[in-house]
Design a protein around this motif. Sequence first.
Motif, PDB file in Angstrom:
ATOM      1  N   ILE A 288       0.861  -1.176   0.000  1.00 48.67           N
ATOM      2  CA  ILE A 288       0.000   0.000   0.000  1.00 48.67           C
ATOM      3  C   ILE A 288       0.896   1.224   0.000  1.00 48.67           C
ATOM      4  O   ILE A 288       1.809   1.335   0.821  1.00 48.67           O
ATOM      5  CB  ILE A 288      -0.926   0.045   1.236  1.00 48.67           C
ATOM      6  CG1 ILE A 288      -1.637  -1.291   1.459  1.00 48.67           C
ATOM      7  CG2 ILE A 288      -1.941   1.175   1.110  1.00 48.67           C
ATOM      8  CD1 ILE A 288      -2.365  -1.368   2.787  1.00 48.67           C
ATOM      9  N   ARG A 290       0.826   4.952   0.908  1.00 43.82           N
ATOM     10  CA  ARG A 290      -0.026   5.841   1.696  1.00 43.82           C
ATOM     11  C   ARG A 290       0.472   7.277   1.583  1.00 43.82           C
ATOM     12  O   ARG A 290       1.674   7.538   1.516  1.00 43.82           O
ATOM     13  CB  ARG A 290      -0.060   5.406   3.164  1.00 43.82           C
ATOM     14  CG  ARG A 290      -0.656   4.027   3.372  1.00 43.82           C
ATOM     15  CD  ARG A 290      -0.928   3.759   4.853  1.00 43.82           C
ATOM     16  NE  ARG A 290      -1.459   2.425   5.079  1.00 43.82           N
ATOM     17  CZ  ARG A 290      -2.742   2.105   4.969  1.00 43.82           C
ATOM     18  NH1 ARG A 290      -3.625   3.046   4.623  1.00 43.82           N
ATOM     19  NH2 ARG A 290      -3.160   0.869   5.194  1.00 43.82           N
ATOM     20  N   GLN A 305      -4.616   6.329  -0.133  1.00 43.17           N
ATOM     21  CA  GLN A 305      -3.840   5.108  -0.258  1.00 43.17           C
ATOM     22  C   GLN A 305      -4.054   4.485  -1.641  1.00 43.17           C
ATOM     23  O   GLN A 305      -5.072   4.719  -2.291  1.00 43.17           O
ATOM     24  CB  GLN A 305      -4.210   4.086   0.817  1.00 43.17           C
ATOM     25  CG  GLN A 305      -5.666   3.661   0.825  1.00 43.17           C
ATOM     26  CD  GLN A 305      -6.554   4.573   1.613  1.00 43.17           C
ATOM     27  OE1 GLN A 305      -6.144   5.095   2.637  1.00 43.17           O
ATOM     28  NE2 GLN A 305      -7.779   4.759   1.161  1.00 43.17           N
ATOM     29  N   PHE A 307      -3.604   0.639  -3.292  1.00 44.22           N
ATOM     30  CA  PHE A 307      -3.343  -0.785  -3.070  1.00 44.22           C
ATOM     31  C   PHE A 307      -2.860  -1.425  -4.372  1.00 44.22           C
ATOM     32  O   PHE A 307      -3.404  -1.148  -5.446  1.00 44.22           O
ATOM     33  CB  PHE A 307      -4.618  -1.495  -2.611  1.00 44.22           C
ATOM     34  CG  PHE A 307      -5.113  -1.052  -1.259  1.00 44.22           C
ATOM     35  CD1 PHE A 307      -4.795  -1.764  -0.112  1.00 44.22           C
ATOM     36  CD2 PHE A 307      -5.908   0.081  -1.133  1.00 44.22           C
ATOM     37  CE1 PHE A 307      -5.247  -1.365   1.129  1.00 44.22           C
ATOM     38  CE2 PHE A 307      -6.371   0.491   0.106  1.00 44.22           C
ATOM     39  CZ  PHE A 307      -6.039  -0.230   1.236  1.00 44.22           C
ATOM     40  N   TRP A 501      -7.302  -4.825  -0.479  1.00 46.54           N
ATOM     41  CA  TRP A 501      -6.920  -6.109  -1.052  1.00 46.54           C
ATOM     42  C   TRP A 501      -8.115  -7.045  -0.976  1.00 46.54           C
ATOM     43  O   TRP A 501      -8.744  -7.191   0.069  1.00 46.54           O
ATOM     44  CB  TRP A 501      -5.755  -6.732  -0.285  1.00 46.54           C
ATOM     45  CG  TRP A 501      -4.454  -6.012  -0.477  1.00 46.54           C
ATOM     46  CD1 TRP A 501      -3.977  -5.462  -1.625  1.00 46.54           C
ATOM     47  CD2 TRP A 501      -3.460  -5.779   0.522  1.00 46.54           C
ATOM     48  NE1 TRP A 501      -2.744  -4.912  -1.425  1.00 46.54           N
ATOM     49  CE2 TRP A 501      -2.393  -5.090  -0.107  1.00 46.54           C
ATOM     50  CE3 TRP A 501      -3.341  -6.103   1.865  1.00 46.54           C
ATOM     51  CZ2 TRP A 501      -1.256  -4.708   0.565  1.00 46.54           C
ATOM     52  CZ3 TRP A 501      -2.201  -5.713   2.546  1.00 46.54           C
ATOM     53  CH2 TRP A 501      -1.169  -5.025   1.907  1.00 46.54           C
ATOM     54  N   GLY A 513      -5.537  -5.741  -5.969  1.00 47.13           N
ATOM     55  CA  GLY A 513      -5.625  -4.434  -5.333  1.00 47.13           C
ATOM     56  C   GLY A 513      -6.675  -3.584  -6.025  1.00 47.13           C
ATOM     57  O   GLY A 513      -6.652  -3.424  -7.244  1.00 47.13           O
ATOM     58  N   ASN A 515      -8.830   0.159  -6.089  1.00 43.95           N
ATOM     59  CA  ASN A 515      -8.609   1.547  -5.694  1.00 43.95           C
ATOM     60  C   ASN A 515      -9.730   2.451  -6.186  1.00 43.95           C
ATOM     61  O   ASN A 515     -10.719   1.990  -6.764  1.00 43.95           O
ATOM     62  CB  ASN A 515      -7.263   2.035  -6.258  1.00 43.95           C
ATOM     63  CG  ASN A 515      -6.091   1.269  -5.699  1.00 43.95           C
ATOM     64  OD1 ASN A 515      -5.697   1.451  -4.564  1.00 43.95           O
ATOM     65  ND2 ASN A 515      -5.527   0.361  -6.515  1.00 43.95           N
TER      66      ASN A 515
END
Length: 572
Positions: A288, A290, A305, A307, A501, A513, A515
């Motif tokens: 991740i 961040r 974030q 992923f 995830w 992942g 997002n």
Amino acid sequence: MSFLSPGFLAGLLLLGPVVALYFLKTRPRVQPVPSNQLWRVVLSRVNPNSFLQRFHQSLFLVLQILAIVLAVLAAARPVASWLSGPLTTRIVILDVSASMQARDVAPSRFEAARTRAATLCREAPGRIALYTLGRTLTPLVRAGDSPELAAQAAGKLTPGHQATPDPERLLRLLRDLEGLSPDEIFLLTDTLDLEMPREFMPQTAIRVETFGSDDANVAIVGADLTPDETGRTLDASLSLVSEVSEAIDVGLVLEKADGSRTRLRTVTLPFRGRHTVDLPPLPTRQGIIRLEASPDRNRNPADDQWFFADPGRQPTVGLSAPRGSALFRLPRALPLISFQPVGASLPTPLPDAVLSLGSLPYAARRLPTAAFLPGPRPVVPGGILPWEADHPLVQFANWDAAPEACLRPSPTLPGTPLVEAVGGTLLAEDATQVDGRPVPHVWLAVDPDAPGVQGNFFLPIILFNVLEYLLRDKFPRLAYPVGHPGLAARWKGRPPVTAGWHEVPGHPGQVVGVNLEAPSEARIAPARSRGPTVTQLAGQGTRDLAGSPWPGLLSAALLLLLGEWYLYMRRN
């Protein structure tokens, strides 16, 4: 009970002058009589100027009071649920997009909107329906007579990372609700500025309530993650959006799957807008990234974030070309795809797609294919015709900047032309039906081994577009946006709508992942609330009048006036 025109209730003030005029003492008349002995006896029993005595004897006054009261009530047009006909239908729509997680409203925009949605459900005067608004409208509670059930469902909702549809698409979605004949729709959102046409859904009162007070935000809206040639690290760059008017410092931290954290770098975003930030090589394929910034200038933590994860599923692409061809350099550029040479016969199991320099193997016709079939001569300078840039095969590719030596238009290229030039076609596509499903085929009048093409970005972009187009849902990605078709294909059902995830159902150990769906969710400036249009208010008034008893009240007032007139004529 409520009134459509409560201002007319001021007409009740007319009762004061009517009563005052009626009870004013009258001046006695002087009349000579032979004797007043008899009148003294009468006056001792009845005083004509006594307030109570006049009231008891005044049927006319009672009728006048009742007539005024009924006429005023009729003008105010009372409405009551026990007087109306069919129950109203209320639809509550709650925005669950990523921007609703902003915390400029305590505890968050979504929490405030969810509380409001539960209240609207409980106070529904009739049937109630609850919908969520993300990429589309999703029914949560169908229209029914259970306000408490809808309120409980609203209280259990959680926000996601979808993008709010644009106003034009939302108007089309609202139009689809017209078949439910809703009397009112409440849309609870934040950034959606919905300007309704004057004649839009005239029988439904649509109210837009927005939440939010600040627009300061910094977000990660995209990432370019590519395995290096060794496959041990990832080359990474981020796309950041700043909605802060002045310069802001942000920190970028890598968090691995085991929870360990590494600070990557600190950058200054000097102005409002979009920025590209290069990162040092990432030593992991699952983690991740961040973003850390001051909370008072970064109101929404939902977009802080990114992923990523190696899905662990390598599609196979067959290469039908000489060993020295540039096509055999693809394994180093795309290590998440397995490439293998093929000849006239294909291996078992079959590859997911085939790239060919020259004619395709006959056995590959049932597979997604791309064939490089250059023509006899290079394109003439300035000979490329304008092309449609929205097609996925030509996105990000500048054909005018490509080396002319590798572009060789062909007059016999099959399929539908996408890019044409003087002398023939440069790019075309076609599709065949195999077992009831479309199978794409791409044809390119391009020589990938032409001198001068090395070191030019044109060929890698074209090859990437072609492979992504052929593999489609099987194309490997380290990160997916919410709503990507590849997620729906892997999940075989409703894919995840929250960032994080997620393990692929039926494939233990395969993690993807997910997002933020769109960069537009980084803009959290709240829009203004809107009420119903004039046409909608008029339609609502028409429906309310259908259940108002004002015609009966007015008729009763007229009957009382006629009765008073009749009694007066009888007495006189």
